[in-house]
Motif scaffolding. Structure first.
Motif, PDB file in Angstrom:
ATOM      1  N   ASP A 111      40.701 -20.892  29.622  1.00 57.89           N
ATOM      2  CA  ASP A 111      39.655 -21.287  30.946  1.00 57.89           C
ATOM      3  C   ASP A 111      38.514 -19.521  31.279  1.00 57.89           C
ATOM      4  OD1 ASP A 111      40.022 -23.313  30.975  1.00 57.89           O
ATOM      5  OD2 ASP A 111      41.540 -23.453  32.451  1.00 57.89           O
ATOM      6  N   VAL A 112      39.865 -18.067  30.974  1.00 58.45           N
ATOM      7  CA  VAL A 112      38.845 -17.674  31.102  1.00 58.45           C
ATOM      8  C   VAL A 112      37.941 -16.890  30.757  1.00 58.45           C
ATOM      9  CG1 VAL A 112      39.746 -14.561  31.358  1.00 58.45           C
ATOM     10  CG2 VAL A 112      40.777 -16.263  32.576  1.00 58.45           C
ATOM     11  N   LEU A 113      38.370 -17.391  29.455  1.00 56.99           N
ATOM     12  CA  LEU A 113      36.799 -16.847  28.020  1.00 56.99           C
ATOM     13  C   LEU A 113      35.707 -17.358  28.357  1.00 56.99           C
ATOM     14  CD1 LEU A 113      39.376 -15.935  25.240  1.00 56.99           C
ATOM     15  CD2 LEU A 113      38.325 -14.622  26.292  1.00 56.99           C
ATOM     16  N   GLN A 114      36.057 -18.773  28.042  1.00 54.30           N
ATOM     17  CA  GLN A 114      34.701 -19.945  28.595  1.00 54.30           C
ATOM     18  C   GLN A 114      34.068 -19.705  29.461  1.00 54.30           C
ATOM     19  OE1 GLN A 114      37.039 -23.910  27.166  1.00 54.30           O
ATOM     20  NE2 GLN A 114      35.957 -23.250  25.440  1.00 54.30           N
ATOM     21  N   TRP A 115      34.483 -19.532  30.725  1.00 54.50           N
ATOM     22  CA  TRP A 115      33.989 -19.040  32.062  1.00 54.50           C
ATOM     23  C   TRP A 115      33.895 -18.166  32.511  1.00 54.50           C
ATOM     24  CZ3 TRP A 115      31.383 -24.145  33.008  1.00 54.50           C
ATOM     25  CH2 TRP A 115      32.400 -24.659  33.169  1.00 54.50           C
ATOM     26  N   ASN A 116      33.212 -16.807  31.240  1.00 56.07           N
ATOM     27  CA  ASN A 116      33.449 -15.589  31.827  1.00 56.07           C
ATOM     28  C   ASN A 116      31.630 -15.504  32.228  1.00 56.07           C
ATOM     29  OD1 ASN A 116      32.280 -13.096  31.196  1.00 56.07           O
ATOM     30  ND2 ASN A 116      33.070 -12.414  29.411  1.00 56.07           N
ATOM     31  N   PRO A 117      31.114 -14.920  32.832  1.00 59.73           N
ATOM     32  CA  PRO A 117      30.008 -15.185  32.802  1.00 59.73           C
ATOM     33  C   PRO A 117      29.660 -14.388  32.093  1.00 59.73           C
ATOM     34  CG  PRO A 117      31.074 -13.721  34.759  1.00 59.73           C
ATOM     35  CD  PRO A 117      31.955 -14.005  34.150  1.00 59.73           C
ATOM     36  N   ALA A 118      29.470 -13.178  31.694  1.00 68.59           N
ATOM     37  CA  ALA A 118      28.898 -12.712  30.346  1.00 68.59           C
ATOM     38  C   ALA A 118      28.585 -13.568  29.094  1.00 68.59           C
ATOM     39  CB  ALA A 118      29.376 -11.969  29.205  1.00 68.59           C
ATOM     40  N   ALA A 119      29.940 -14.145  29.234  1.00 70.45           N
ATOM     41  CA  ALA A 119      29.516 -15.004  27.573  1.00 70.45           C
ATOM     42  C   ALA A 119      28.597 -16.336  27.944  1.00 70.45           C
ATOM     43  CB  ALA A 119      30.896 -15.735  27.337  1.00 70.45           C
ATOM     44  N   ILE A 120      28.497 -17.222  29.224  1.00 70.87           N
ATOM     45  CA  ILE A 120      27.912 -18.101  29.803  1.00 70.87           C
ATOM     46  C   ILE A 120      26.761 -17.776  29.249  1.00 70.87           C
ATOM     47  CG2 ILE A 120      27.293 -19.289  31.622  1.00 70.87           C
ATOM     48  CD1 ILE A 120      29.957 -19.522  32.651  1.00 70.87           C
ATOM     49  N   TYR A 121      25.545 -16.821  30.109  1.00 69.41           N
ATOM     50  CA  TYR A 121      24.449 -16.288  29.979  1.00 69.41           C
ATOM     51  C   TYR A 121      24.212 -15.917  28.148  1.00 69.41           C
ATOM     52  CZ  TYR A 121      24.874 -15.932  35.062  1.00 69.41           C
ATOM     53  OH  TYR A 121      25.153 -16.463  36.143  1.00 69.41           O
ATOM     54  N   MET A 122      25.173 -14.916  27.665  1.00 73.64           N
ATOM     55  CA  MET A 122      25.051 -15.065  26.197  1.00 73.64           C
ATOM     56  C   MET A 122      24.334 -16.198  25.301  1.00 73.64           C
ATOM     57  SD  MET A 122      27.237 -11.660  25.000  1.00 73.64           S
ATOM     58  CE  MET A 122      28.517 -12.549  25.763  1.00 73.64           C
ATOM     59  N   ASP A 123      25.909 -17.889  25.844  1.00 75.49           N
ATOM     60  CA  ASP A 123      25.606 -18.565  25.076  1.00 75.49           C
ATOM     61  C   ASP A 123      24.644 -19.245  25.664  1.00 75.49           C
ATOM     62  OD1 ASP A 123      27.327 -18.356  23.868  1.00 75.49           O
ATOM     63  OD2 ASP A 123      29.313 -19.125  24.707  1.00 75.49           O
ATOM     64  N   LEU A 124      23.714 -19.158  26.500  1.00 69.63           N
ATOM     65  CA  LEU A 124      22.614 -19.732  26.967  1.00 69.63           C
ATOM     66  C   LEU A 124      21.360 -19.647  26.530  1.00 69.63           C
ATOM     67  CD1 LEU A 124      23.005 -20.560  30.697  1.00 69.63           C
ATOM     68  CD2 LEU A 124      22.967 -22.281  29.558  1.00 69.63           C
ATOM     69  N   VAL A 125      21.532 -18.106  26.017  1.00 64.90           N
ATOM     70  CA  VAL A 125      19.990 -17.548  25.640  1.00 64.90           C
ATOM     71  C   VAL A 125      20.630 -18.191  23.915  1.00 64.90           C
ATOM     72  CG1 VAL A 125      18.992 -15.443  24.875  1.00 64.90           C
ATOM     73  CG2 VAL A 125      20.003 -16.030  27.523  1.00 64.90           C
ATOM     74  N   ARG A 126      20.986 -17.835  23.620  1.00 65.60           N
ATOM     75  CA  ARG A 126      21.467 -18.378  22.207  1.00 65.60           C
ATOM     76  C   ARG A 126      20.968 -19.812  21.859  1.00 65.60           C
ATOM     77  NH1 ARG A 126      27.465 -15.161  21.535  1.00 65.60           N
ATOM     78  NH2 ARG A 126      26.633 -13.224  20.171  1.00 65.60           N
ATOM     79  N   PHE A 127      22.389 -20.868  22.992  1.00 61.27           N
ATOM     80  CA  PHE A 127      21.667 -22.311  23.233  1.00 61.27           C
ATOM     81  C   PHE A 127      19.812 -22.309  22.930  1.00 61.27           C
ATOM     82  CE2 PHE A 127      20.441 -26.467  24.864  1.00 61.27           C
ATOM     83  CZ  PHE A 127      20.823 -27.168  24.445  1.00 61.27           C
ATOM     84  N   ALA A 128      19.190 -21.316  23.950  1.00 54.87           N
ATOM     85  CA  ALA A 128      18.225 -21.518  23.680  1.00 54.87           C
ATOM     86  C   ALA A 128      16.673 -21.872  22.596  1.00 54.87           C
ATOM     87  CB  ALA A 128      16.936 -20.934  25.099  1.00 54.87           C
ATOM     88  N   LEU A 129      17.626 -20.064  21.609  1.00 58.82           N
ATOM     89  CA  LEU A 129      16.327 -19.837  20.701  1.00 58.82           C
ATOM     90  C   LEU A 129      16.648 -20.305  19.210  1.00 58.82           C
ATOM     91  CD1 LEU A 129      16.303 -15.606  21.838  1.00 58.82           C
ATOM     92  CD2 LEU A 129      14.679 -17.627  22.119  1.00 58.82           C
ATOM     93  N   ILE A 130      18.034 -21.072  19.574  1.00 58.12           N
ATOM     94  CA  ILE A 130      18.638 -20.679  17.980  1.00 58.12           C
ATOM     95  C   ILE A 130      19.056 -22.237  17.531  1.00 58.12           C
ATOM     96  CG2 ILE A 130      20.912 -20.259  15.797  1.00 58.12           C
ATOM     97  CD1 ILE A 130      20.690 -17.423  17.698  1.00 58.12           C
ATOM     98  N   ASP A 131      18.169 -22.929  17.175  1.00 53.76           N
ATOM     99  CA  ASP A 131      18.215 -24.307  17.050  1.00 53.76           C
ATOM    100  C   ASP A 131      20.046 -24.371  16.529  1.00 53.76           C
ATOM    101  OD1 ASP A 131      16.013 -24.996  17.400  1.00 53.76           O
ATOM    102  OD2 ASP A 131      14.844 -24.169  15.268  1.00 53.76           O
ATOM    103  N   ASP A 132      20.368 -23.859  15.351  1.00 52.24           N
ATOM    104  CA  ASP A 132      21.818 -25.152  14.855  1.00 52.24           C
ATOM    105  C   ASP A 132      23.408 -24.400  16.482  1.00 52.24           C
ATOM    106  OD1 ASP A 132      20.188 -26.426  12.662  1.00 52.24           O
ATOM    107  OD2 ASP A 132      21.008 -24.396  11.991  1.00 52.24           O
ATOM    108  N   TYR A 133      22.129 -23.564  17.322  1.00 50.73           N
ATOM    109  CA  TYR A 133      23.597 -23.458  17.995  1.00 50.73           C
ATOM    110  C   TYR A 133      23.572 -24.645  18.986  1.00 50.73           C
ATOM    111  CZ  TYR A 133      26.704 -19.935  20.519  1.00 50.73           C
ATOM    112  OH  TYR A 133      27.662 -19.636  21.388  1.00 50.73           O
ATOM    113  N   GLY A 134      24.254 -25.575  19.051  1.00 49.97           N
ATOM    114  CA  GLY A 134      24.232 -26.342  19.798  1.00 49.97           C
ATOM    115  C   GLY A 134      25.402 -26.617  21.044  1.00 49.97           C
TER     116      GLY A 134
END
Length: 312
Positions: free
Chosen positions: A252-275
């Motif tokens: 839970d700590v790793l997945q709800w880490n705010p730094a990871a959340i913002y990184m993954d949102l940008v990755r999800f927006a830019l990278i097609d295969d990052y679903g």
């Protein structure tokens, strides 16, 4: 009234003042006086900050321009530094340690560079915030202005620097066969939320750093640890899938880490295969919650000590 003294002089006796016996607070209330440098109310403080918005923007732009003024490559270092870090992480983690596991090979470089750029945005904002008051004491003591202008302007400086980096990131993603889609517009709200989150952290650490200058020496180690735990070089869900003995609270700590959340949102927006399989549930709600929590708590916490900055 007057009277003659024994040596022939005249001593003058003043009549009693109507203010005799009043305390300092009572005198101030009677004559409408206020404490010099006193903290304004929260709403008034926000109004004063809005009135200094042009100063905040100009100060951030001046700091950005001066940051690499002594280097021959100048502003190119704004993107060269995180790119060099990404190259080192690719060699160490991607090639030697196999951190690419769970990430398709053709998107690992955009995945890594996105993580480095986005985390650097938070890292640099916090480091600049720690020094924003203690490193500008001359300005703080010489001029009267809302002190929150400084950490906010430093966060704004880092946002402008990130926007330069995003141009390079677009070139990299296109170079790896990832072309613009409508989802790229999701980068805007993701970075806006991260900016609010970063500014809140900068305000918190600006107050802490104003009283404990040594905190600036400690924070790089704290932030480096945070980076390794945030999935900059690897996918947290892919890593957790290979670890069956990881406690639930660590997951839970790793997945709800705010730094990871913002990184993954940008990755999800830019990278097609990052679903969505790489994202925790309700990720946008978590991003908004972290931004509001850090932004509101950080602003109020900093404002509470407004009259103490630059003293002592």
């Amino acid at each position: 009234m007057s009277e003659t003294t024994h040596d022939g002089g005249v001593a003058v006796t003043m009549p009693p003042s109507p203010d005799d016996g009043l305390s300092g607070a009572e005198l101030a209330a009677k004559y409408g006086l206020s404490q010099s440098g006193a903290r304004p109310g929260l709403i008034e403080y926000v109004r004063q900050l809005w009135g200094r918005r042009h100063f905040i923007l100009a100060f951030s732009q001046a700091k950005l321009t001066a940051q690499y003024s002594q280097a021959k490559l100048g502003q190119l270092w704004q993107v060269a530094t995180p790119l060099l870090n990404a190259a080192v992480y690719f060699f160490i983690f991607g090639l030697l340690l196999g951190a690419r596991e769970g990430i398709p090979d053709h998107i690992y470089v955009p995945f890594l560079v996105t993580g480095v750029f986005v985390f650097t945005f938070t890292q640099s904002s916090v480091l600049a915030g720690v020094r924003s008051i203690s490193g500008n004491l001359g300005l703080v003591r010489a001029l009267h202005f809302p002190r929150a202008s400084l950490p906010i302007s430093f966060s704004l400086q880092q946002l402008q620097q990130l926007l330069f980096s995003m141009i390079v990131l677009v070139v990299i993603t296109v170079g790896f066969g990832i072309f613009p889609t409508w989802s790229w517009f999701l980068v805007v709200p993701a970075l806006a939320l991260q900016f609010v989150f970063n500014t809140g952290l900068a305000l918190i650490f600006a107050r802490l750093g104003s009283k404990t200058p040594d905190l600036a020496q400690l924070m790089p180690f704290v932030l480096r640890t945070w980076m390794y735990a945030s999935g900059v070089m690897y996918s947290i869900p892919a890593m957790l899938a290979t670890k069956e003995d990881v406690p639930a609270w660590v997951t839970d700590v790793l997945q709800w880490n705010p730094a990871a959340i913002y990184m993954d949102l940008v990755r999800f927006a830019l990278i097609d295969d990052y679903g969505t399989e790489y994202l925790p549930p309700h990720v946008w709600a978590a991003a908004v919650a972290w931004a509001l929590l850090a932004g509101v708590v950080g602003f109020v916490y900093f404002w509470k000590a407004e009259e103490r900055y630059g003293r002592g």
